[in-house]
Write a protein that holds these residues in place. Structure first.
Motif, PDB file in Angstrom:
ATOM      1  N   ALA A   1      -1.451  -0.608  -9.015  1.00  0.00           N
ATOM      2  CA  ALA A   1      -2.239  -0.116  -7.886  1.00  0.00           C
ATOM      3  C   ALA A   1      -2.994   1.148  -8.263  1.00  0.00           C
ATOM      4  CB  ALA A   1      -1.312   0.148  -6.699  1.00  0.00           C
ATOM      5  N   LEU A   2      -2.324   2.060  -8.956  1.00  0.00           N
ATOM      6  CA  LEU A   2      -2.977   3.309  -9.346  1.00  0.00           C
ATOM      7  C   LEU A   2      -4.091   3.059 -10.356  1.00  0.00           C
ATOM      8  CD1 LEU A   2      -3.135   6.367  -9.224  1.00  0.00           C
ATOM      9  CD2 LEU A   2      -1.265   6.479 -10.893  1.00  0.00           C
ATOM     10  N   ALA A   3      -3.834   2.194 -11.348  1.00  0.00           N
ATOM     11  CA  ALA A   3      -4.850   1.906 -12.365  1.00  0.00           C
ATOM     12  C   ALA A   3      -6.085   1.266 -11.736  1.00  0.00           C
ATOM     13  CB  ALA A   3      -4.265   0.984 -13.432  1.00  0.00           C
ATOM     14  N   LEU A   4      -5.890   0.308 -10.846  1.00  0.00           N
ATOM     15  CA  LEU A   4      -7.030  -0.361 -10.207  1.00  0.00           C
ATOM     16  C   LEU A   4      -7.790   0.593  -9.301  1.00  0.00           C
ATOM     17  CD1 LEU A   4      -5.311  -3.772  -9.446  1.00  0.00           C
ATOM     18  CD2 LEU A   4      -7.304  -3.450 -10.939  1.00  0.00           C
ATOM     19  N   ARG A   5      -7.093   1.438  -8.569  1.00  0.00           N
ATOM     20  CA  ARG A   5      -7.783   2.419  -7.720  1.00  0.00           C
ATOM     21  C   ARG A   5      -8.615   3.373  -8.561  1.00  0.00           C
ATOM     22  NH1 ARG A   5      -7.851   4.115  -3.003  1.00  0.00           N
ATOM     23  NH2 ARG A   5      -7.862   6.293  -3.713  1.00  0.00           N
ATOM     24  N   ARG A   6      -8.060   3.825  -9.659  1.00  0.00           N
ATOM     25  CA  ARG A   6      -8.818   4.750 -10.509  1.00  0.00           C
ATOM     26  C   ARG A   6     -10.019   4.058 -11.151  1.00  0.00           C
ATOM     27  NH1 ARG A   6      -6.017   9.623 -11.605  1.00  0.00           N
ATOM     28  NH2 ARG A   6      -7.288   9.967 -13.452  1.00  0.00           N
ATOM     29  N   ALA A   7      -9.983   2.721 -11.220  1.00  0.00           N
ATOM     30  CA  ALA A   7     -11.117   1.961 -11.747  1.00  0.00           C
ATOM     31  C   ALA A   7     -12.096   1.564 -10.642  1.00  0.00           C
ATOM     32  CB  ALA A   7     -10.620   0.712 -12.470  1.00  0.00           C
ATOM     33  N   GLY A   8     -11.829   1.986  -9.400  1.00  0.00           N
ATOM     34  CA  GLY A   8     -12.777   1.767  -8.327  1.00  0.00           C
ATOM     35  C   GLY A   8     -12.449   0.665  -7.349  1.00  0.00           C
ATOM     36  N   TRP A   9     -11.268   0.053  -7.459  1.00  0.00           N
ATOM     37  CA  TRP A   9     -10.890  -1.039  -6.585  1.00  0.00           C
ATOM     38  C   TRP A   9     -10.229  -0.517  -5.304  1.00  0.00           C
ATOM     39  CZ3 TRP A   9     -10.556  -6.520  -8.067  1.00  0.00           C
ATOM     40  CH2 TRP A   9     -11.164  -6.781  -9.302  1.00  0.00           C
ATOM     41  N   THR A  10     -10.379  -1.285  -4.237  1.00  0.00           N
ATOM     42  CA  THR A  10      -9.595  -1.076  -3.026  1.00  0.00           C
ATOM     43  C   THR A  10      -8.291  -1.844  -3.184  1.00  0.00           C
ATOM     44  OG1 THR A  10     -11.580  -0.859  -1.669  1.00  0.00           O
ATOM     45  CG2 THR A  10      -9.519  -1.384  -0.526  1.00  0.00           C
ATOM     46  N   VAL A  11      -7.161  -1.185  -2.980  1.00  0.00           N
ATOM     47  CA  VAL A  11      -5.864  -1.783  -3.292  1.00  0.00           C
ATOM     48  C   VAL A  11      -4.893  -1.608  -2.133  1.00  0.00           C
ATOM     49  CG1 VAL A  11      -3.958  -1.873  -4.943  1.00  0.00           C
ATOM     50  CG2 VAL A  11      -6.227  -1.184  -5.726  1.00  0.00           C
ATOM     51  N   VAL A  12      -4.145  -2.682  -1.849  1.00  0.00           N
ATOM     52  CA  VAL A  12      -3.026  -2.625  -0.916  1.00  0.00           C
ATOM     53  C   VAL A  12      -1.812  -3.210  -1.631  1.00  0.00           C
ATOM     54  CG1 VAL A  12      -2.075  -3.431   1.273  1.00  0.00           C
ATOM     55  CG2 VAL A  12      -4.498  -2.820   1.116  1.00  0.00           C
ATOM     56  N   VAL A  13      -0.674  -2.531  -1.513  1.00  0.00           N
ATOM     57  CA  VAL A  13       0.571  -2.982  -2.129  1.00  0.00           C
ATOM     58  C   VAL A  13       1.500  -3.509  -1.034  1.00  0.00           C
ATOM     59  CG1 VAL A  13       2.570  -2.334  -3.541  1.00  0.00           C
ATOM     60  CG2 VAL A  13       0.347  -1.209  -3.908  1.00  0.00           C
ATOM     61  N   HIS A  14       2.030  -4.704  -1.243  1.00  0.00           N
ATOM     62  CA  HIS A  14       2.993  -5.292  -0.305  1.00  0.00           C
ATOM     63  C   HIS A  14       4.383  -5.238  -0.936  1.00  0.00           C
ATOM     64  CE1 HIS A  14       0.074  -7.116   2.581  1.00  0.00           C
ATOM     65  NE2 HIS A  14      -0.718  -6.997   1.530  1.00  0.00           N
ATOM     66  N   GLU A  15       5.297  -4.582  -0.270  1.00  0.00           N
ATOM     67  CA  GLU A  15       6.662  -4.416  -0.774  1.00  0.00           C
ATOM     68  C   GLU A  15       7.659  -4.848   0.301  1.00  0.00           C
ATOM     69  OE1 GLU A  15      10.161  -3.894  -2.271  1.00  0.00           O
ATOM     70  OE2 GLU A  15       8.385  -3.733  -3.560  1.00  0.00           O
ATOM     71  N   ARG A  16       8.588  -5.725  -0.073  1.00  0.00           N
ATOM     72  CA  ARG A  16       9.527  -6.269   0.903  1.00  0.00           C
ATOM     73  C   ARG A  16      10.565  -5.262   1.371  1.00  0.00           C
ATOM     74  NH1 ARG A  16      13.229 -10.449  -2.696  1.00  0.00           N
ATOM     75  NH2 ARG A  16      14.097  -8.901  -4.142  1.00  0.00           N
ATOM     76  N   SER A  17      10.940  -4.284   0.541  1.00  0.00           N
ATOM     77  CA  SER A  17      11.950  -3.311   0.956  1.00  0.00           C
ATOM     78  C   SER A  17      11.351  -2.353   1.985  1.00  0.00           C
ATOM     79  CB  SER A  17      12.483  -2.538  -0.251  1.00  0.00           C
ATOM     80  OG  SER A  17      11.457  -1.776  -0.851  1.00  0.00           O
ATOM     81  N   PRO A  18      12.198  -1.760   2.821  1.00  0.00           N
ATOM     82  CA  PRO A  18      11.672  -0.945   3.920  1.00  0.00           C
ATOM     83  C   PRO A  18      11.160   0.428   3.523  1.00  0.00           C
ATOM     84  CG  PRO A  18      14.067  -0.970   3.976  1.00  0.00           C
ATOM     85  CD  PRO A  18      13.655  -1.948   2.907  1.00  0.00           C
ATOM     86  N   GLY A  19      11.465   0.893   2.319  1.00  0.00           N
ATOM     87  CA  GLY A  19      11.028   2.229   1.921  1.00  0.00           C
ATOM     88  C   GLY A  19      11.046   2.381   0.421  1.00  0.00           C
ATOM     89  N   ARG A  20      10.634   3.546  -0.029  1.00  0.00           N
ATOM     90  CA  ARG A  20      10.515   3.823  -1.455  1.00  0.00           C
ATOM     91  C   ARG A  20      11.849   3.666  -2.156  1.00  0.00           C
ATOM     92  NH1 ARG A  20       7.308   9.190  -2.917  1.00  0.00           N
ATOM     93  NH2 ARG A  20       5.863   8.082  -1.530  1.00  0.00           N
ATOM     94  N   GLU A  21      11.817   3.031  -3.322  1.00  0.00           N
ATOM     95  CA  GLU A  21      13.024   2.724  -4.085  1.00  0.00           C
ATOM     96  C   GLU A  21      13.738   3.996  -4.524  1.00  0.00           C
ATOM     97  OE1 GLU A  21      14.123   0.650  -8.370  1.00  0.00           O
ATOM     98  OE2 GLU A  21      12.236   0.177  -7.369  1.00  0.00           O
ATOM     99  N   LYS A  22      15.047   4.067  -4.214  1.00  0.00           N
ATOM    100  CA  LYS A  22      15.873   5.200  -4.641  1.00  0.00           C
ATOM    101  C   LYS A  22      16.986   4.767  -5.582  1.00  0.00           C
ATOM    102  CE  LYS A  22      13.750   8.317  -2.143  1.00  0.00           C
ATOM    103  NZ  LYS A  22      12.965   9.406  -2.793  1.00  0.00           N
ATOM    104  N   THR A  23      17.068   3.462  -5.835  1.00  0.00           N
ATOM    105  CA  THR A  23      18.131   2.953  -6.687  1.00  0.00           C
ATOM    106  C   THR A  23      17.740   3.061  -8.154  1.00  0.00           C
ATOM    107  OG1 THR A  23      17.242   0.708  -6.533  1.00  0.00           O
ATOM    108  CG2 THR A  23      18.908   1.371  -4.913  1.00  0.00           C
TER     109      THR A  23
END
Length: 387
Positions: free
Chosen positions: A21-43
């Motif tokens: 997502a970060l690489a594509l955004r820095r290259a000019g793309w519009t990006v949305v990330v879909h993640e099944r877990s409810p929040g940022r990974e802490k494991t």
């Protein structure tokens, strides 16, 4: 290629997905990330990053953040259970050969570093992808989350070793297989010397300093599924050299993790289908014996963004990405698989020959054995900030 209106959907907010997502955004793309877990990974515990991975993160503009969160390793080596060194490499030797250090970082810190570089709302938490449409040359791809369909010019599947997208679009390819050994991992509050991995017969124990008074420990053994028990580790490694017994005593039982070692074999013939491509473990899950899992995922992200942005079409870009990655990751997967066979061998004869051979190889030549992995350079030094 004009990317002003190019859009991408990334499936999975692990290291590979966030890096993509970060690489594509820095290259000019519009990006949305879909993640099944409810929040940022802490494991997760921690991981090591070889210079190739450090370069990839630098290409994403994260050099300062990585420097603040990671610890450069002073050295590393291989030992016997009695403590005798079989091979040693200094941090200065790594820098002299590859220009950058090998570093260690807490996994959650790397996730946070990547996620914090993305704008608010870029990651949609609790959004499990249930289906995928690969699209075509004149038709956008899409992913379905419940009753909602999200379409995009490109879909990047970074949904891990058990990738649902891979199972959907590559139904005839064998799923990731268990390799016959398990790994335990934990972070402990302690002080220790240089990083090391100790080789026994079908067992290993790794020690990696991650910062001041923080140590990443891991162990492997040829065994069936077991609970993450500290007593099990003590029974296997409690009489090995110092500081292993003390590190075992410092493990908080609730913080110990156990995982079956999985790998995707044989490799996929092609990493894309229509406008959907695979990345990281979804594309090439391998045994962790080279310490390259996270590094290869970030490499994938940098190469993918460069390929699809510089090509005449998404299809041409994905073909270029596939050509750039397939041979490299297949080669490293084979190397890691072979190393796993040697280090996990239960044979006394193989163990004796392995250790004797390792001792006879000069340290400078042992370091060269990692050139294929650590010597990678990104196709572009730094991807530009999005405008």
């Amino acid at each position: 290629m004009d990317v002003e209106e190019r859009s991408a959907v990334v499936v999975g907010a692990g290291i590979g997905g966030l890096a993509a997502a970060l690489a594509l955004r820095r290259a000019g793309w519009t990006v949305v990330v879909h993640e099944r877990s409810p929040g940022r990974e802490k494991t997760g515990a921690a991981l090591t990053l070889w210079p190739n991975a450090v370069r990839a993160l630098h290409a994403l503009g994260l050099a300062d953040g990585l420097r603040a969160r990671a610890s450069a390793l002073d050295g590393s080596g291989v030992r016997r259970p009695d403590g005798r060194w079989l091979s040693r490499t200094s941090g200065e030797q790594v820098i002299a050969r590859h220009g950058l250090p090998q570093v260690a970082i807490v996994r959650a810190d790397l996730i946070d570093l990547l996620a914090s570089a993305l704008p608010s709302g870029c990651v949609r938490w609790g959004a499990a992808v249930t289906d995928v449409d690969p699209g075509g040359p004149d038709r956008r791809a899409g992913v379905r989350c419940g009753d909602r369909l999200a379409e995009a010019d490109l879909v990047v599947a970074a949904d891990g070793v058990h990738s649902r997208v891979r199972r959907t679009l590559w139904p005839d390819h064998p799923p990731a297989e268990r390799r016959g050994y398990v790994a335990w991992r934990a972070l402990v509050h302690a002080s220790t010397g240089p990083a090391s991995e100790t080789w026994g017969r079908g067992e290993r124990f790794g020690i990696v300093p991650v910062g001041e008074n923080l140590v990443y420990v891991y162990a492997t053994a040829n065994t069936a599924a077991l609970e993450p028990s500290v007593d099990e580790l003590r029974s296997r490694f409690g009489n090995w050299h110092a500081p292993i017994p003390a590190l075992l005593d410092a493990i908080t039982p609730g913080d110990l993790m156990r995982h079956d070692i999985m790998a995707l074999h044989p490799p996929l013939r092609r990493l894309f289908h229509g406008r959907v491509t695979l990345l990281g473990d979804a594309a090439h899950a391998m045994e962790p014996n080279l310490g390259q899992g996270a590094g290869l995922a970030v490499e994938d992200a940098v190469v993918l963004a460069y390929a699809v942005t510089g090509a005449s079409s998404v299809a041409a870009g994905l073909a270029a990405y596939d050509r750039a990655r397939a041979v490299r990751v297949a080669r490293l997967a084979r190397q890691s698989r072979l190393l796993g066979r040697l280090t996990q061998s239960p044979s006394a004869a193989v163990t004796t020959l392995r250790d004797a051979t390792t001792r006879l190889i000069p340290d400078r030549f042992a370091l060269r054995g990692f050139d294929a992995a650590a010597g990678w350079h990104p196709p572009v030094p730094v991807l530009q900030e999005p405008r």
